[in-house]
Design a protein around this motif. Structure first.
Motif, PDB file in Angstrom:
ATOM      1  N   TYR A   1       0.821  -1.203   0.000  1.00  0.00           N
ATOM      2  CA  TYR A   1       0.000   0.000   0.000  1.00  0.00           C
ATOM      3  C   TYR A   1       0.860   1.261   0.000  1.00  0.00           C
ATOM      4  O   TYR A   1       0.528   2.252  -0.672  1.00  0.00           O
ATOM      5  N   GLU A   2       1.946   1.249   0.755  1.00  0.00           N
ATOM      6  CA  GLU A   2       2.809   2.433   0.793  1.00  0.00           C
ATOM      7  C   GLU A   2       3.374   2.729  -0.600  1.00  0.00           C
ATOM      8  O   GLU A   2       3.516   3.903  -0.993  1.00  0.00           O
TER       9      GLU A   2
ATOM     10  N   ASN B   1      -8.711   1.469   4.653  1.00  0.00           N
ATOM     11  CA  ASN B   1      -7.712   2.457   5.077  1.00  0.00           C
ATOM     12  C   ASN B   1      -6.904   2.972   3.894  1.00  0.00           C
ATOM     13  O   ASN B   1      -6.544   4.165   3.839  1.00  0.00           O
ATOM     14  N   PHE B   2      -6.621   2.089   2.955  1.00  0.00           N
ATOM     15  CA  PHE B   2      -5.895   2.505   1.754  1.00  0.00           C
ATOM     16  C   PHE B   2      -6.705   3.525   0.960  1.00  0.00           C
ATOM     17  O   PHE B   2      -6.176   4.562   0.529  1.00  0.00           O
TER      18      PHE B   2
ATOM     19  N   ARG C   1       0.809   9.406  -5.652  1.00  0.00           N
ATOM     20  CA  ARG C   1       1.166  10.788  -5.344  1.00  0.00           C
ATOM     21  C   ARG C   1       2.002  11.398  -6.483  1.00  0.00           C
ATOM     22  O   ARG C   1       1.761  12.541  -6.902  1.00  0.00           O
TER      23      ARG C   1
ATOM     24  N   GLN D   1      -7.296  11.295   0.680  1.00  0.00           N
ATOM     25  CA  GLN D   1      -6.685  12.419   1.387  1.00  0.00           C
ATOM     26  C   GLN D   1      -5.440  12.971   0.682  1.00  0.00           C
ATOM     27  O   GLN D   1      -4.838  13.934   1.166  1.00  0.00           O
ATOM     28  N   LEU D   2      -5.069  12.388  -0.463  1.00  0.00           N
ATOM     29  CA  LEU D   2      -3.909  12.905  -1.183  1.00  0.00           C
ATOM     30  C   LEU D   2      -4.167  14.343  -1.632  1.00  0.00           C
ATOM     31  O   LEU D   2      -5.314  14.752  -1.823  1.00  0.00           O
TER      32      LEU D   2
ATOM     33  N   SER E   1     -14.484   5.588   4.716  1.00  0.00           N
ATOM     34  CA  SER E   1     -13.205   5.962   4.099  1.00  0.00           C
ATOM     35  C   SER E   1     -13.326   7.233   3.275  1.00  0.00           C
ATOM     36  O   SER E   1     -12.315   7.861   2.947  1.00  0.00           O
TER      37      SER E   1
ATOM     38  N   ALA F   1      -8.995   5.523   2.117  1.00  0.00           N
ATOM     39  CA  ALA F   1      -9.013   6.773   2.875  1.00  0.00           C
ATOM     40  C   ALA F   1      -7.732   7.571   2.635  1.00  0.00           C
ATOM     41  O   ALA F   1      -7.767   8.798   2.488  1.00  0.00           O
ATOM     42  N   SER F   2      -6.593   6.868   2.555  1.00  0.00           N
ATOM     43  CA  SER F   2      -5.322   7.545   2.289  1.00  0.00           C
ATOM     44  C   SER F   2      -5.283   8.127   0.883  1.00  0.00           C
ATOM     45  O   SER F   2      -4.770   9.237   0.666  1.00  0.00           O
TER      46      SER F   2
ATOM     47  N   LEU G   1       0.601   4.167  -2.813  1.00  0.00           N
ATOM     48  CA  LEU G   1       0.365   5.569  -2.472  1.00  0.00           C
ATOM     49  C   LEU G   1       1.466   6.473  -3.014  1.00  0.00           C
ATOM     50  O   LEU G   1       1.193   7.578  -3.505  1.00  0.00           O
TER      51      LEU G   1
END
Length: 326
Positions: free
Chosen positions: A44-45, A77-78, A52, A84-85, A110, A80-81, A48
């Protein structure tokens, strides 16, 4: 970013898994695929980070796909992230709906609002034949759950197959008379060297439209910014709408604004071609952001003018749809 054909590339389809809990006729290959080792799937990181960087380059829409994305742990959760970008990208999710009822509340929390749901039959036995599982009731429960929660738009995607579900076109179209859903009919495509493609399964969008007109006249809906490839229509007074997606009979390559990132980190400029740019290897080797962004630009530069498939002649791409990402 614009490619060599001056198309503005703004849409990233992000596959987060090659696993799926269905085995749909048109999606899964004839033979079993060897699934990716978990270590080969982007974390996931990493997803993201690449998202980005894409947004910095001008992308403004990301669709999360699979396989079936809802089977991957932590997807809420992914999402939601992602939401929020910076720059408030449009975030969407494509799902087969099997897990939708139980995941709906978490998806809503999310911040997700836009859903595409695959549904290829409204008849239980046919659904089981097409998908390999008798789960129509669970998918329908999921659709009703997200409708009640307020998700919008809800798009129902139906791949039309002659002799399997083409006599349900009007049944699906009637849903747009009752619900504010986007009912989208999609031509069957030959994807993957082990595809179940046969020409006698193919139904053109023109033939679908002839059936749809039996229910009434269709009013054309103008396309919007960031809209997908569907030709959009509405029956007069209907709360929902109809979409026709015709990659073979009326291909829309000249309008294509997307790249696809596979679960194993390869960026594909065209769904129906084999060209890929590996992002995972340099990412995990510690490449800086400038290097990774240049690789994304390279994928844009090699985006082909158009695919070279039609229903009479084609050389299918090597990967299956589950391996590429829906």
């Amino acid at each position: 970013m614009r490619d060599e054909c001056h198309r503005q590339i703004t849409y990233l389809r992000l596959s987060i898994t090659d696993r799926c809990n269905l085995r749909c006729f048109y999606c899964s290959p004839v033979q079993d695929l060897i699934k990716l080792p978990h270590a080969d799937i982007l974390r996931y990181e990493e997803l993201l980070h690449l998202s980005r960087l894409s947004l910095r380059l001008g992308f403004n829409k990301i669709r999360v796909t699979g396989g079936e994305p809802l089977i991957r742990l932590g997807v809420e959760n992914f999402l939601a992230s992602l939401i929020q970008l910076p720059d408030s990208p449009e975030i969407c999710l494509t799902t087969n709906g099997v897990l939708l009822a139980e995941k709906a509340a978490g998806l809503w929390q999310s911040g997700l609002r836009r859903l595409n749901i695959s549904l290829d039959s409204l008849q239980r036995q046919r659904f089981a034949r097409i998908t390999g599982s008798d789960l129509l009731s669970r998918v329908w429960e999921g659709i009703q759950t997200v409708q009640a929660l307020g998700f919008s738009p809800i798009k129902i995607n139906c791949v039309v197959l002659r002799g399997l579900n083409d006599d349900e076109i009007l049944d699906f179209a009637r849903l747009s008379l009752e619900y504010p859903w986007h009912i989208r009919f999609i031509e069957f495509m030959p994807i993957g060297q082990l595809s179940r493609w046969r020409q006698d399964y193919y139904v053109s969008a023109d033939d679908m439209c002839l059936q749809l007109l039996q229910l009434g006249q269709l009013e054309e809906i103008p396309s919007e910014a960031n809209a997908g490839p569907a030709q959009r229509f509405r029956y007069p007074g209907a709360p929902g709408e109809i979409g026709l997606i015709s990659p073979l009979s009326h291909h829309f390559c000249h309008l294509c604004n997307r790249l696809r990132l596979t679960a194993d980190g390869r960026l594909r400029p065209c769904l129906l071609g084999d060209a890929e740019i590996d992002l995972k290897a340099p990412l995990r080797a510690g490449a800086d952001d400038d290097t990774l962004q240049e690789l994304i630009r390279q994928a844009v530069r090699i985006k082909p003018v158009q695919h070279h498939m039609d229903r009479d002649f084609f050389t299918p791409c090597r990967r299956s749809m589950t391996s590429i990402g829906g």
